[in-house]
Write a protein that holds these residues in place. Structure first.
Motif, mmCIF file in Angstrom:
data_model
loop_
_atom_site.group_PDB
_atom_site.id
_atom_site.type_symbol
_atom_site.label_atom_id
_atom_site.label_comp_id
_atom_site.label_asym_id
_atom_site.label_seq_id
_atom_site.Cartn_x
_atom_site.Cartn_y
_atom_site.Cartn_z
ATOM 1 N N PHE A 21 0.739 -1.054 0.080
ATOM 2 C CA PHE A 21 0.206 0.082 -0.029
ATOM 3 C C PHE A 21 0.896 1.257 0.063
ATOM 4 O O PHE A 21 1.871 1.282 0.856
ATOM 5 C CB PHE A 21 -0.997 0.139 1.283
ATOM 6 C CG PHE A 21 -1.821 -1.106 1.204
ATOM 7 C CD1 PHE A 21 -3.072 -0.897 0.514
ATOM 8 C CD2 PHE A 21 -1.718 -2.412 1.933
ATOM 9 C CE1 PHE A 21 -3.947 -2.058 0.473
ATOM 10 C CE2 PHE A 21 -2.675 -3.296 2.007
ATOM 11 C CZ PHE A 21 -3.651 -3.277 1.081
ATOM 12 N N GLU A 22 0.734 2.274 -0.967
ATOM 13 C CA GLU A 22 1.527 3.562 -1.083
ATOM 14 C C GLU A 22 0.994 4.446 0.148
ATOM 15 O O GLU A 22 -0.163 4.561 0.190
ATOM 16 C CB GLU A 22 1.481 4.138 -2.234
ATOM 17 C CG GLU A 22 2.343 5.020 -2.677
ATOM 18 C CD GLU A 22 1.929 5.684 -4.204
ATOM 19 O OE1 GLU A 22 1.883 6.860 -4.310
ATOM 20 O OE2 GLU A 22 1.783 4.909 -5.042
ATOM 21 N N ARG A 23 1.918 4.804 0.739
ATOM 22 C CA ARG A 23 1.588 5.886 1.994
ATOM 23 C C ARG A 23 2.019 7.196 1.429
ATOM 24 O O ARG A 23 2.947 7.419 0.812
ATOM 25 C CB ARG A 23 2.382 5.562 2.881
ATOM 26 C CG ARG A 23 1.934 3.998 3.890
ATOM 27 C CD ARG A 23 2.847 3.786 4.975
ATOM 28 N NE ARG A 23 2.457 4.800 6.060
ATOM 29 C CZ ARG A 23 2.866 4.697 7.286
ATOM 30 N NH1 ARG A 23 3.869 3.839 7.549
ATOM 31 N NH2 ARG A 23 2.332 5.773 8.132
ATOM 32 N N ASP A 24 1.052 8.220 1.731
ATOM 33 C CA ASP A 24 1.560 9.506 1.601
ATOM 34 C C ASP A 24 2.440 10.176 2.548
ATOM 35 O O ASP A 24 2.183 9.987 3.794
ATOM 36 C CB ASP A 24 0.146 10.380 1.628
ATOM 37 C CG ASP A 24 0.455 11.953 1.452
ATOM 38 O OD1 ASP A 24 1.410 12.337 1.133
ATOM 39 O OD2 ASP A 24 -0.839 12.423 1.604
#
Length: 83
Positions: free
Chosen positions: A71-74
Motif C-alpha cells: 500500500f502506497e503511503r502519503d
C-alpha cells in the motif's frame, strides 16, 4: 402484512416491534398512504447481507494470505494548524 396508522404506531411502538419480530414486516401509514415498514433485525440482516461478521468477511477476501500487496503511503508533511 399488518398496517398501522402513524399515531397508533407511535403510541404502541413496543407492540409494533414485537409484531415485526413474531409476525413479519409491519407497514406504517400516514393519511392512508404507506410511508414505512418495520422489520425485525434478523430479517433486515438477511435482506441487506449483513449476516456475516467483519472478521468472517475479511477472512473470505480473495486477498487474504497474500504477502505481495503493498500500500502506497502519503509521505507529505501534515498541514500546519494556526493557533
Amino acid at each position: 402484512m399488518q398496517s398501522w396508522q402513524m399515531q397508533t404506531a407511535k403510541a404502541r411502538f413496543s407492540e409494533l416491534v414485537k409484531h415485526a419480530v413474531e409476525n413479519g414486516p409491519q407497514e406504517i401509514t400516514l393519511h392512508g398512504r404507506a410511508k414505512a415498514v418495520v422489520v425485525s433485525r434478523e430479517l433486515f440482516d438477511r435482506l441487506s447481507g449483513n449476516e456475516q461478521s467483519l472478521v468472517d468477511f475479511m477472512r473470505a477476501s480473495p486477498l487474504q494470505g497474500r504477502d505481495d500487496i503493498e500500500f502506497e503511503r502519503d509521505r507529505s508533511l501534515p498541514r500546519e494548524v494556526e493557533l
